[in-house]
Design an enzyme around this catalytic site. Sequence first.
Site, PDB file in Angstrom:
ATOM      1  N   ASP A  12       0.833  -1.203   0.000  1.00 17.73           N
ATOM      2  CA  ASP A  12       0.000   0.000   0.000  1.00 17.73           C
ATOM      3  C   ASP A  12       0.870   1.257   0.000  1.00 17.73           C
ATOM      4  OD1 ASP A  12       0.860  -0.128   2.609  1.00 17.73           O
ATOM      5  OD2 ASP A  12      -1.122   0.111   3.513  1.00 17.73           O
ATOM      6  N   SER A  13       2.201   1.076  -0.046  1.00 22.42           N
ATOM      7  CA  SER A  13       3.105   2.198  -0.308  1.00 22.42           C
ATOM      8  C   SER A  13       2.792   2.825  -1.662  1.00 22.42           C
ATOM      9  CB  SER A  13       4.563   1.729  -0.264  1.00 22.42           C
ATOM     10  OG  SER A  13       4.748   0.600  -1.101  1.00 22.42           O
ATOM     11  N   ASP A  15      -1.057  -6.285   0.039  1.00 22.29           N
ATOM     12  CA  ASP A  15      -1.347  -5.583   1.299  1.00 22.29           C
ATOM     13  C   ASP A  15      -2.844  -5.391   1.490  1.00 22.29           C
ATOM     14  OD1 ASP A  15       0.658  -4.871   3.068  1.00 22.29           O
ATOM     15  OD2 ASP A  15       1.290  -3.117   1.914  1.00 22.29           O
ATOM     16  N   LYS A  74      -1.092  -9.370   3.402  1.00 17.18           N
ATOM     17  CA  LYS A  74      -0.280  -8.831   4.515  1.00 17.18           C
ATOM     18  C   LYS A  74      -1.138  -7.907   5.366  1.00 17.18           C
ATOM     19  CE  LYS A  74       3.334  -5.880   3.901  1.00 17.18           C
ATOM     20  NZ  LYS A  74       2.888  -4.661   4.626  1.00 17.18           N
ATOM     21  N   GLU A 121      -0.905  -5.392   8.839  1.00 12.00           N
ATOM     22  CA  GLU A 121      -0.041  -4.693   9.787  1.00 12.00           C
ATOM     23  C   GLU A 121      -0.563  -4.873  11.211  1.00 12.00           C
ATOM     24  OE1 GLU A 121       0.634  -0.585   8.833  1.00 12.00           O
ATOM     25  OE2 GLU A 121       1.312  -1.035   6.794  1.00 12.00           O
ATOM     26  N   GLU A 146       9.889  -4.050  10.102  1.00  9.28           N
ATOM     27  CA  GLU A 146      10.258  -2.752   9.533  1.00  9.28           C
ATOM     28  C   GLU A 146      10.841  -1.822  10.595  1.00  9.28           C
ATOM     29  OE1 GLU A 146       7.343  -0.946   6.985  1.00  9.28           O
ATOM     30  OE2 GLU A 146       8.473   0.936   6.844  1.00  9.28           O
TER      31      GLU A 146
HETATM   32  O1  KIV Z   1       3.520  -1.093   1.527  1.00 16.05           O
HETATM   33  C1  KIV Z   1       4.710  -1.429   1.527  1.00 16.05           C
HETATM   34  O2  KIV Z   1       5.476  -1.142   0.614  1.00 16.05           O
HETATM   35  C2  KIV Z   1       5.194  -2.174   2.668  1.00 16.05           C
HETATM   36  C3  KIV Z   1       6.677  -2.291   2.823  1.00 16.05           C
HETATM   37  C4  KIV Z   1       7.188  -1.019   3.380  1.00 16.05           C
HETATM   38  C5  KIV Z   1       7.071  -3.460   3.622  1.00 16.05           C
HETATM   39  O3  KIV Z   1       4.437  -2.629   3.467  1.00 16.05           O
END
Ligand code: KIV
Length: 263
Positions: free
Chosen positions: A44-45, A83, A112, A114, A181
């Site tokens: 989600d970056s 994500d 994924k 968090e 992280e």
């Molecule tokens: O969204 C992302 O790119 C991430 C990485 C920073 C691990 O979760």
Amino acid sequence: MRITLTTLQKMAQEGSRIAMLTCYDASFAAVLEEAGVDSLLVGDSLGNVLQGHESTLPVTLRDMVYHTQCVARGSKRAFIVGDMSFGSFQVSPEETLRNAVELMAAGAHMVKIEGGRPMLETIEFLTDRGIPVCGHLGLTPQSVHALGGYRVQGRGEDAGQLLLREAKQLEQAGAGMIVLEAIPAALAREVTAAITVPTIGIGAGVECSGQVLVLHDMLDIFPGKKARFVKNFMRDAGSVQGAIAAYVREVKAKTFPGPEHSY
Ligand code: KIV
């Protein structure tokens, strides 16, 4: 042949490093795989590097589904992690399951999530229903406001012990992999030794089972201040392909991250 979670877990057990990068589209999926990247994280970056937001909070599940579909269409070999966007897994278990199913149907091989202890029931609920889950501990960007900024986590005895405990609990709840992280390298080493599933570090030192970076950071095409853990792989490479190949080489050789990229 497609890399699976079993492949990655075997690599971790044998001590051969996993090279992961974020990826958001079909063209880069093919380029990254050609350079030997084992796993593509549809992170989600994308909220920061594609959409121009200041955080990942505005990213929607629709955005994640769309970019996961794009990556899946360009990918033949890598293990794809998608994500779960902010808000898509803090709902009822049934709704979380529906959202995770959408990401898996879009082409993710694992989702994924968090967070630590508060996420244990969610992880158990999803993994019990056949959805592989990757945990994410340390600096969790979706909690940027709760954390008071993008800061190193797990510093000090109490915070370190809490993170170690949460990593073990995540594994017990069924997490098949854990991203660590921005935590001290010594703590990441301890966590990696204490659990059997792979750890993927970003700013967590060289002793994790694998490494991940945000693609736009390592290619130096994202403007603004970089975290200590980011290395500009474009500086000495003649091409994007060369930069990605150098990243894979350095991760596999355990020369990246160096102490200058670690805490
Ligand atoms: O969204 C992302 O790119 C991430 C990485 C920073 C691990 O979760």
